[in-house]
Write an enzyme that holds these catalytic residues in place. Structure first.
Site, PDB file in Angstrom:
ATOM      1  N   SER A   8       0.720  -1.033  -0.019  1.00 33.59           N
ATOM      2  CA  SER A   8      -0.201   0.064   0.018  1.00 33.59           C
ATOM      3  C   SER A   8       0.913   1.216  -0.051  1.00 33.59           C
ATOM      4  O   SER A   8       2.016   1.274   0.493  1.00 33.59           O
ATOM      5  CB  SER A   8      -0.946   0.070   1.409  1.00 33.59           C
ATOM      6  OG  SER A   8      -0.111  -0.040   2.359  1.00 33.59           O
ATOM      7  N   ASN A  52       6.958   2.926   2.860  1.00 36.24           N
ATOM      8  CA  ASN A  52       7.841   2.665   4.018  1.00 36.24           C
ATOM      9  C   ASN A  52       9.029   1.708   3.779  1.00 36.24           C
ATOM     10  O   ASN A  52      10.151   1.916   3.992  1.00 36.24           O
ATOM     11  CB  ASN A  52       7.189   2.248   5.146  1.00 36.24           C
ATOM     12  CG  ASN A  52       6.139   3.337   5.575  1.00 36.24           C
ATOM     13  OD1 ASN A  52       6.204   4.400   5.242  1.00 36.24           O
ATOM     14  ND2 ASN A  52       5.224   2.630   6.361  1.00 36.24           N
ATOM     15  N   PHE A 116      -8.154   2.676   9.267  1.00 33.98           N
ATOM     16  CA  PHE A 116      -7.665   2.708   8.069  1.00 33.98           C
ATOM     17  C   PHE A 116      -8.746   2.582   6.836  1.00 33.98           C
ATOM     18  O   PHE A 116      -9.837   1.958   6.591  1.00 33.98           O
ATOM     19  CB  PHE A 116      -6.806   1.513   7.774  1.00 33.98           C
ATOM     20  CG  PHE A 116      -6.067   1.466   6.541  1.00 33.98           C
ATOM     21  CD1 PHE A 116      -4.839   2.163   6.249  1.00 33.98           C
ATOM     22  CD2 PHE A 116      -6.270   0.762   5.289  1.00 33.98           C
ATOM     23  CE1 PHE A 116      -4.016   2.295   5.226  1.00 33.98           C
ATOM     24  CE2 PHE A 116      -5.784   0.687   4.058  1.00 33.98           C
ATOM     25  CZ  PHE A 116      -4.253   1.236   4.112  1.00 33.98           C
ATOM     26  N   LEU A 220       9.745  -9.300  17.333  1.00 31.84           N
ATOM     27  CA  LEU A 220       9.215  -9.200  18.608  1.00 31.84           C
ATOM     28  C   LEU A 220       9.492  -7.771  19.231  1.00 31.84           C
ATOM     29  O   LEU A 220       9.433  -7.832  20.450  1.00 31.84           O
ATOM     30  CB  LEU A 220      10.153 -10.332  19.579  1.00 31.84           C
ATOM     31  CG  LEU A 220      10.191 -11.777  18.945  1.00 31.84           C
ATOM     32  CD1 LEU A 220      11.205 -12.544  19.944  1.00 31.84           C
ATOM     33  CD2 LEU A 220       8.976 -12.320  19.119  1.00 31.84           C
ATOM     34  N   GLY A 251       8.165  -1.836  11.673  1.00 27.49           N
ATOM     35  CA  GLY A 251       8.234  -3.041  10.957  1.00 27.49           C
ATOM     36  C   GLY A 251       8.521  -3.067   9.637  1.00 27.49           C
ATOM     37  O   GLY A 251       9.089  -3.828   8.674  1.00 27.49           O
ATOM     38  N   ASP A 252       8.268  -2.119   8.859  1.00 28.73           N
ATOM     39  CA  ASP A 252       8.425  -1.635   7.437  1.00 28.73           C
ATOM     40  C   ASP A 252       9.770  -1.511   7.309  1.00 28.73           C
ATOM     41  O   ASP A 252      10.775  -1.911   6.188  1.00 28.73           O
ATOM     42  CB  ASP A 252       7.651  -0.504   6.811  1.00 28.73           C
ATOM     43  CG  ASP A 252       5.943  -1.012   6.769  1.00 28.73           C
ATOM     44  OD1 ASP A 252       5.923  -2.009   6.749  1.00 28.73           O
ATOM     45  OD2 ASP A 252       5.296  -0.060   6.909  1.00 28.73           O
TER      46      ASP A 252
END
Length: 298
Positions: A8, A52, A116, A220, A251-252
């Site tokens: 996205s 990202n 979202f 984690l 995370g990205d």
């Protein structure tokens, strides 16, 4: 060679609640939930998984090819990508709807509540991967449901190894659909919550899932990550950030590092070590695409 990043594009509206959600949400009143949070700070950032991840990979010196859809308001995002020297050849535009929008609220414990709106993301399946697409590796990150299904199949048909990163798109798929993704993918990347859901829906524990692919990574957060290969788990130690400012996009950022290492043929553990380092930089900066590297990857 480049990395195709399917996912996205979104505008992130990020707000900070100077309290704790847990103090405002009463467990015995969830059936009549009606809460309001005062958010003194608000900003708008370029976001979305494809954007990202591409930003992270470009910072590291890779060649990202993001593939996703922008809406009628996406002109500023295209300009931003070009300013970052990120290719836009596989970025589509829909003139009828808005770019996807994420409204993200973070509390003092870095918990997040997100709303979202998918917008143009729902048209991402119109973009296609072919055998002629010049790439050594790819990733199927959260996107429109049909786009994720079709892009995974297209990666497989083109012989391009890819990471299956279901993320917040995981609830859209049942067990059999997830097994199809896994059969097509070379690697899986999930966080600890997603790992539990993936195991429950497929009926396979992490050891079994890791035997279906080249490797499985479970991030984690502050505890580092687990690397699973052929049923064997390796814990990769975290990297402590200089400060904790904003978890949005961590995370990205980690996945951009993963693609960088995979394209270079690194071991999955080495990729994870780099991911933890980049994630620590990202969390010390506001927004998903505003951090800078303070080291040279090697």
């Amino acid at each position: 060679m480049a990395a195709i990043i399917c996912g996205s594009f979104a505008f992130d509206t990020i707000m900070t609640f100077e309290g704790r959600f847990a103090d405002q949400i009463l467990p015995d009143q969830l059936h009549i939930l009606n809460v309001s949070f005062l958010v003194p700070t608000l900003r708008r950032d370029f976001g979305g998984c494809a954007g990202n991840i591409a930003y992270s990979l470009k910072l590291l010196g890779g060649e990202p090819l993001p593939m996703g859809m922008l809406g009628s308001d996406g002109g500023s995002y295209l300009e931003h990508l070009r300013e970052c020297d990120i290719s836009t050849r596989h970025v589509g535009e829909s003139t009828e709807i808005y770019t996807a929008q994420a409204m993200i609220m973070t509390d003092l414990d870095n918990n997040q509540i997100t709303a979202f709106h998918p917008g143009a993301m729902s048209h991402a399946h119109l973009l296609q991967i072919t055998a002629e697409t010049p790439a050594a590796v790819g990733i199927v990150a959260p996107d429109g449901r049909q786009a994720m299904i079709e892009h995974a199949a297209q990666f497989s048909a083109a012989g391009i190894p890819f990471v299956f990163d279901p993320g917040q798109g995981l609830p859209m798929f049942n067990g059999e659909e997830l097994k199809t993704f896994i059969a097509q993918a070379s690697w899986i990347a999930v966080n600890d919550y997603e790992a539990k859901v993936l195991s429950e829906r497929t009926g396979m524990d992490l050891a079994a899932l890791s035997r279906e692919v080249r490797g499985l990574v479970v991030t984690l957060g502050a505890e580092g990550c687990e690397v699973w290969e052929q049923g064997v788990k390796t814990l990769v130690a975290p990297v402590a950030p200089k400060q904790v400012v904003d978890p949005t996009g961590c995370g990205d950022a980690w996945r951009g590092a993963l693609l960088f290492g995979l394209e270079k043929g690194w071991s999955l553990v080495r990729c994870a070590e780099l991911g933890n380092r980049v994630g620590a930089l990202k969390i010390a900066s506001k927004g998903p695409q505003n951090y800078r590297l303070d080291f040279t990857p090697n």
